[in-house]
Design a protein around this motif. Structure first.
Motif, short mmCIF file in Angstrom:
data_model
loop_
_atom_site.label_atom_id
_atom_site.label_comp_id
_atom_site.label_asym_id
_atom_site.label_seq_id
_atom_site.Cartn_x
_atom_site.Cartn_y
_atom_site.Cartn_z
N LYS A 41 -3.94 8.88 -3.32
CA LYS A 41 -5.06 8.15 -2.11
C LYS A 41 -5.50 7.13 -2.76
O LYS A 41 -6.00 6.88 -3.59
CB LYS A 41 -6.15 9.36 -1.35
CG LYS A 41 -7.64 8.79 -0.48
CD LYS A 41 -8.48 10.17 -0.75
CE LYS A 41 -9.00 9.45 0.54
NZ LYS A 41 -10.09 10.58 0.45
N GLY A 42 -5.89 6.10 -1.58
CA GLY A 42 -6.12 4.63 -1.73
C GLY A 42 -4.56 3.74 -1.93
O GLY A 42 -5.10 2.34 -2.74
N ASN A 43 -3.63 4.13 -2.95
CA ASN A 43 -2.60 3.05 -3.46
C ASN A 43 -2.34 2.73 -2.18
O ASN A 43 -2.33 3.35 -0.59
CB ASN A 43 -1.46 4.09 -4.05
CG ASN A 43 -1.69 4.28 -5.04
OD1 ASN A 43 -1.28 5.33 -5.02
ND2 ASN A 43 -2.19 4.12 -5.62
N ALA A 44 -1.55 1.55 -2.34
CA ALA A 44 -1.51 0.61 -0.82
C ALA A 44 0.43 0.80 -1.01
O ALA A 44 1.12 0.39 -2.48
CB ALA A 44 -1.23 -0.85 -1.74
N VAL A 45 0.75 0.91 -0.51
CA VAL A 45 2.80 1.25 -0.36
C VAL A 45 3.44 0.13 -0.02
O VAL A 45 3.16 -0.02 1.42
CB VAL A 45 2.84 2.65 0.31
CG1 VAL A 45 2.76 3.89 -0.71
CG2 VAL A 45 2.70 2.98 1.23
N ASP A 46 4.65 0.22 -0.13
CA ASP A 46 5.89 -0.51 0.00
C ASP A 46 6.43 -0.55 0.92
O ASP A 46 7.00 1.00 1.00
CB ASP A 46 6.03 -1.16 -0.98
CG ASP A 46 5.59 -2.48 -0.82
OD1 ASP A 46 4.29 -3.18 -1.20
OD2 ASP A 46 6.25 -2.74 -3.12
#
Length: 161
Positions: A147-152
């Protein structure tokens, strides 16, 4: 090119038939789905009880004995040899991000059993919340984000066993 068929009876006995075998078959229709068959000068009463034309599976009664018969032609055998099953969908083993975004919520844990359409996670992208549902029944093998991760785009999110 001659027509070729592989028959499987009750998933135990297999027969190979070709076009000439079918031409030499001594069968006469006596009613709808009922036949009189002669094989080696012996008479048989045959009846098609059930038919699944798409799966090419039939339930046939011969002299009061019931058999499950599956029929495959040359194309069916080639498709199976290639590892593709007719009428089956691709099994999804991983969920990847379709676009860059931020993980807002993860609704599953590693080892959890999920059913098709169970919620897995929510990805915020372009100010919209995108809910990811399970594409199939299965068990969660790994969760590659928090939760909270930025993903590509294309990044692995969840993997199934």
């Amino acid at each position: 090119m001659s027509t070729y068929y592989k028959l499987s009876v009750n998933n135990t006995i297999n027969f190979d038939l070709n076009e000439s075998d079918l031409k030499n078959l001594d069968a006469v229709s006596v009613e709808n789905n009922k036949f009189h068959v002669l094989k080696d000068n012996k008479p048989f009463k045959a009846e098609i009880i059930a038919a699944d034309f798409i799966a090419k599976k039939y339930t046939v009664k011969v002299n009061n004995n019931t058999y499950e018969v599956a029929i495959a032609d040359a194309l069916d055998l080639l498709i199976k040899e290639m590892g593709i099953e007719r009428g089956r969908t691709k099994v999804v083993n991983a969920i990847k991000a379709p676009m860059p975004g931020l993980i807002l919520e993860i609704s599953v844990e590693v080892g959890q059993t999920v059913k098709e359409n169970d919620p897995l996670l929510i990805l915020e992208a372009m100010k919209m919340e995108n809910s990811f549902l399970s594409p199939r029944d299965g068990v969660i093998k790994s969760i590659a984000v928090q939760k909270g991760n930025a993903v590509d785009k294309g990044q692995l999110l969840i993997e199934f066993e």
